[in-house]
Write an enzyme that holds these catalytic residues in place. Structure first.
Site: not given
Length: 349
Positions: A9, A103-104
């Site tokens: 993350d 983004d994860e």
């Protein structure tokens, strides 16, 4: 053999990219979401969070909490560009990647004969060395615990949760952290005095199922360290798009076309960088009365050229009779022809 799952993350991703691109912003309360009063916070730096600002907060409220904050517009094309580089690094480690957002992601590294901590440190160091960004990684034997672990000591954190720690490590946690419990269910449980995982753990199985209903047993087992969900590789994406809430409601075609032009340019950049072509262009609008409208056109050939996308989108806009003023305008593309990129595992410690 137990699975080994990583949850990766990025830390305050949009804001971190803005600081990386403009180092003068370092250490300042950066709030990404727009410069008007009508949008919401997409991401903010940890300095802004210290004032109580958080994602999804209305911008006017963020300004009240952090009047000296630096408010920036969202640059989706730039974040996607950086995201692609991050996922390229993750693909060096394993092909078993489940993206959750830009983004994860979850990674399954069960097949690697390497210390999971070494793998996590390799990812963190390489992302920082090549992109100047930090991320947090959780390591565990299932997805639920890996996600809990990645949030344990953000930013720039790393945490391992193994079977020996279960279930006691979870007991002090607020039940709002449990995947599968929505806001309404959390409030329902709070109303009967259940606030922590320990409170939840102490409910007997029969009452648990009766009171929480659908998916209750999944949650019952998760807080006991049992989560059999696998990391699902998702390669196929059906559309790409951008939209924006306008500073002022308008039905001025020329003003709307300025937004469409900007969106077409950003989308074209993303398509070209990813070797993707499309055939369907869709314009979306939301009226001042909050009614959504969409209109699409499918062409005979695949394209990723800005001129073609913009010209078709502008034709669509000009064909719409905007009787009411518009508060949101958006552009998306679909019917994708995607050429697979060859991925090689290049991970070495």
């Amino acid at each position: 053999m137990d699975r080994v799952i990583l949850h990766v993350d990025m830390d305050a991703f949009f804001a971190s990219v803005e600081v990386k691109d403009n180092p003068s912003l370092k250490g300042k309360p950066v709030i990404v979401g727009g410069t008007s009063e009508r949008g919401v916070v997409s991401t903010c730096s940890y300095e802004a969070r210290a004032y109580g600002v958080h994602s999804a907060m209305p911008l006017f409220m963020a300004r009240e909490k952090c009047p000296h904050g630096i408010f920036l517009p969202v640059r989706h094309y730039r974040y996607k560009e950086v995201s692609n580089k991050i996922f390229d690094i993750l693909a060096e480690v394993t092909p078993i990647i489940e993206p959750l957002s830009i983004d994860e992601a979850y990674l399954d590294i069960s097949h690697l004969k390497k210390n999971p901590l070494d793998v996590a440190l390799y990812i963190k160091k390489k992302v920082y060395r090549e992109l100047g960004l930090t991320l947090s990684i959780g390591i565990s034997y299932n997805k639920f615990l890996a996600k809990i672990a990645s949030d344990w000591n953000k930013p720039n954190g790393i945490k391992v949760i193994d079977k020996k720690m279960m279930p006691y490590i979870l007991f002090p946690m607020n039940i709002s952290k449990v995947y599968g419990l929505g806001k309404r269910t959390v409030q329902k449980l709070n109303n009967i005095g259940i606030f922590t995982v320990k409170d939840l753990y102490d409910i007997d199985k029969e009452y648990f199922e009766e009171y929480l209903g659908k998916h209750s047993l999944d949650i019952y087992y998760r807080i006991r360290g049992i989560d059999n969900r696998t990391v699902e590789v998702k390669r196929e994406r059906k559309s790409y798009g951008r939209e924006s809430t306008l500073k002022h409601n308008t039905n001025d075609i020329n003003e709307l076309l300025k937004y469409i032009r900007e969106f077409a340019e950003e989308i074209s950049i993303i398509l070209n960088r990813n070797n993707i072509k499309i055939r369907t262009i869709t314009v979306k609008s939301k009226s001042e009365n909050f009614e959504n409208h969409t209109k699409s056109k499918t062409i005979n050939k695949y394209t990723n050229e800005f001129d073609e996308i913009y010209n078709i989108a502008s034709e669509i806009v000009k064909s719409i009779d905007f009787e009411e003023k518009v508060r949101l305008i958006g552009l998306s593309v679909s019917s994708i022809e995607e050429k697979e990129r060859n991925m090689q595992i290049r991970f070495k410690i």
